[in-house]
Design an enzyme around this catalytic site. Sequence first.
Site, PDB file in Angstrom:
ATOM      1  CG  HIS A  90      29.656 -25.407  23.619  1.00 33.00           C
ATOM      2  ND1 HIS A  90      29.552 -25.693  24.910  1.00 33.00           N
ATOM      3  CD2 HIS A  90      29.630 -26.678  22.895  1.00 33.00           C
ATOM      4  CE1 HIS A  90      29.243 -27.015  25.064  1.00 33.00           C
ATOM      5  NE2 HIS A  90      29.276 -27.613  23.845  1.00 33.00           N
ATOM      6  CD  GLN A  91      27.438 -17.277  26.894  1.00 32.59           C
ATOM      7  OE1 GLN A  91      27.426 -16.523  26.077  1.00 32.59           O
ATOM      8  NE2 GLN A  91      27.386 -16.616  28.074  1.00 32.59           N
ATOM      9  CG  HIS A 128      30.579 -19.184  32.405  1.00 33.42           C
ATOM     10  ND1 HIS A 128      29.419 -18.584  31.727  1.00 33.42           N
ATOM     11  CD2 HIS A 128      30.799 -20.360  31.521  1.00 33.42           C
ATOM     12  CE1 HIS A 128      28.984 -19.362  30.799  1.00 33.42           C
ATOM     13  NE2 HIS A 128      29.898 -20.477  30.685  1.00 33.42           N
ATOM     14  CG  PHE A 129      36.914 -16.339  32.450  1.00 40.34           C
ATOM     15  CD1 PHE A 129      36.106 -15.309  32.945  1.00 40.34           C
ATOM     16  CD2 PHE A 129      37.851 -16.050  31.501  1.00 40.34           C
ATOM     17  CE1 PHE A 129      36.180 -14.065  32.230  1.00 40.34           C
ATOM     18  CE2 PHE A 129      37.807 -14.963  30.977  1.00 40.34           C
ATOM     19  CZ  PHE A 129      37.085 -13.839  31.113  1.00 40.34           C
ATOM     20  CG  HIS A 130      34.200 -23.270  30.995  1.00 40.57           C
ATOM     21  ND1 HIS A 130      33.482 -24.170  31.743  1.00 40.57           N
ATOM     22  CD2 HIS A 130      33.763 -22.567  30.365  1.00 40.57           C
ATOM     23  CE1 HIS A 130      32.414 -23.980  31.200  1.00 40.57           C
ATOM     24  NE2 HIS A 130      32.165 -22.966  30.456  1.00 40.57           N
ATOM     25  CG  ASP A 137      31.126 -26.998  35.084  1.00 36.82           C
ATOM     26  OD1 ASP A 137      31.218 -26.146  34.329  1.00 36.82           O
ATOM     27  OD2 ASP A 137      30.144 -27.709  35.060  1.00 36.82           O
ATOM     28  CB  ILE A 138      26.969 -29.012  38.333  1.00 40.00           C
ATOM     29  CG1 ILE A 138      26.236 -29.919  39.001  1.00 40.00           C
ATOM     30  CG2 ILE A 138      26.311 -28.539  36.966  1.00 40.00           C
ATOM     31  CD1 ILE A 138      26.417 -29.809  40.729  1.00 40.00           C
ATOM     32  CG  ASN A 149      32.299 -21.855  25.643  1.00 39.32           C
ATOM     33  OD1 ASN A 149      33.303 -21.687  24.916  1.00 39.32           O
ATOM     34  ND2 ASN A 149      31.854 -22.564  26.294  1.00 39.32           N
TER      35      ASN A 149
HETATM   36  P1  5GP Z   1      28.856 -22.805  28.885  1.00 39.01           P
HETATM   37  O1  5GP Z   1      28.552 -23.899  28.026  1.00 39.01           O
HETATM   38  O2  5GP Z   1      27.731 -21.695  29.007  1.00 39.01           O
HETATM   39  O3  5GP Z   1      30.186 -22.068  28.883  1.00 39.01           O
HETATM   40  O4  5GP Z   1      28.731 -23.667  30.381  1.00 39.01           O
HETATM   41  C1  5GP Z   1      28.192 -23.470  31.540  1.00 39.01           C
HETATM   42  C2  5GP Z   1      28.443 -24.532  32.597  1.00 39.01           C
HETATM   43  O5  5GP Z   1      27.762 -24.213  33.788  1.00 39.01           O
HETATM   44  C3  5GP Z   1      28.829 -25.956  32.263  1.00 39.01           C
HETATM   45  O6  5GP Z   1      29.979 -26.378  32.507  1.00 39.01           O
HETATM   46  C4  5GP Z   1      27.684 -26.450  33.329  1.00 39.01           C
HETATM   47  O7  5GP Z   1      28.009 -27.799  33.661  1.00 39.01           O
HETATM   48  C5  5GP Z   1      27.734 -25.217  34.502  1.00 39.01           C
HETATM   49  N1  5GP Z   1      26.464 -25.396  35.087  1.00 39.01           N
HETATM   50  C6  5GP Z   1      25.434 -25.199  34.559  1.00 39.01           C
HETATM   51  N2  5GP Z   1      24.327 -25.238  35.826  1.00 39.01           N
HETATM   52  C7  5GP Z   1      25.036 -25.278  36.905  1.00 39.01           C
HETATM   53  C8  5GP Z   1      24.734 -25.218  38.196  1.00 39.01           C
HETATM   54  O8  5GP Z   1      23.781 -24.943  38.765  1.00 39.01           O
HETATM   55  N3  5GP Z   1      26.085 -25.439  39.182  1.00 39.01           N
HETATM   56  C9  5GP Z   1      27.102 -25.444  38.746  1.00 39.01           C
HETATM   57  N4  5GP Z   1      28.084 -25.364  39.786  1.00 39.01           N
HETATM   58  N5  5GP Z   1      27.458 -25.345  37.450  1.00 39.01           N
HETATM   59  C10 5GP Z   1      26.447 -25.386  36.495  1.00 39.01           C
END
Ligand code: 5GP
Length: 136
Positions: free
Chosen positions: A92-93, A99-101, A30-31, A86
């Site tokens: 919070h998505q 995606h799974f964190h 994750d970035i 999410n």
């Molecule tokens: P969400 O809130 O949708 O569950 O999480 C999306 C996740 O994607 C966030 O933790 C965010 O940091 C990550 N993310 C968004 N854009 C990018 C990207 O371009 N590259 C990477 N590696 N992660 C990303």
Amino acid sequence: MSDTIFSKIIRGEIPSHKVYEDDKVFAFLDIGPLSKGHTLVIPKEAVPTLDRLSDESAAAIGRVLPRICRAVMKATGASDFNVLQNNGKSAHQVVMHVHFHIIPRFGEEGLGIEWNTTAFDHGAGAALAKAISANL
Ligand code: 5GP
């Protein structure tokens, strides 16, 4: 079909730090990590939320998710972690591709959780369980 930044990452059009790939699954760092080793595991199938995912992609993710969790834990030295998934803006998505964190926990570093429980009503619960079963 929802072509997001994650589809571009799968196709290699946007760079990522890849940790795993097979024909149905992709995983990368994750970035914006909540902690060291914060990893995203995604299906190659581009659907916005988990309820839209095919059984095949779900099975493929289920097969490798524990293995990727183990690898993240070993590489970071963490012993505890959260898996977060999410669905929808109010949940919070931000990126509309399933995606799974995997979020390692190091003391205070990791996923902050506010767990506000409410009272359980057994009458309503029985009816609700039936309704959910009927919709499977
Ligand atoms: P969400 O809130 O949708 O569950 O999480 C999306 C996740 O994607 C966030 O933790 C965010 O940091 C990550 N993310 C968004 N854009 C990018 C990207 O371009 N590259 C990477 N590696 N992660 C990303």
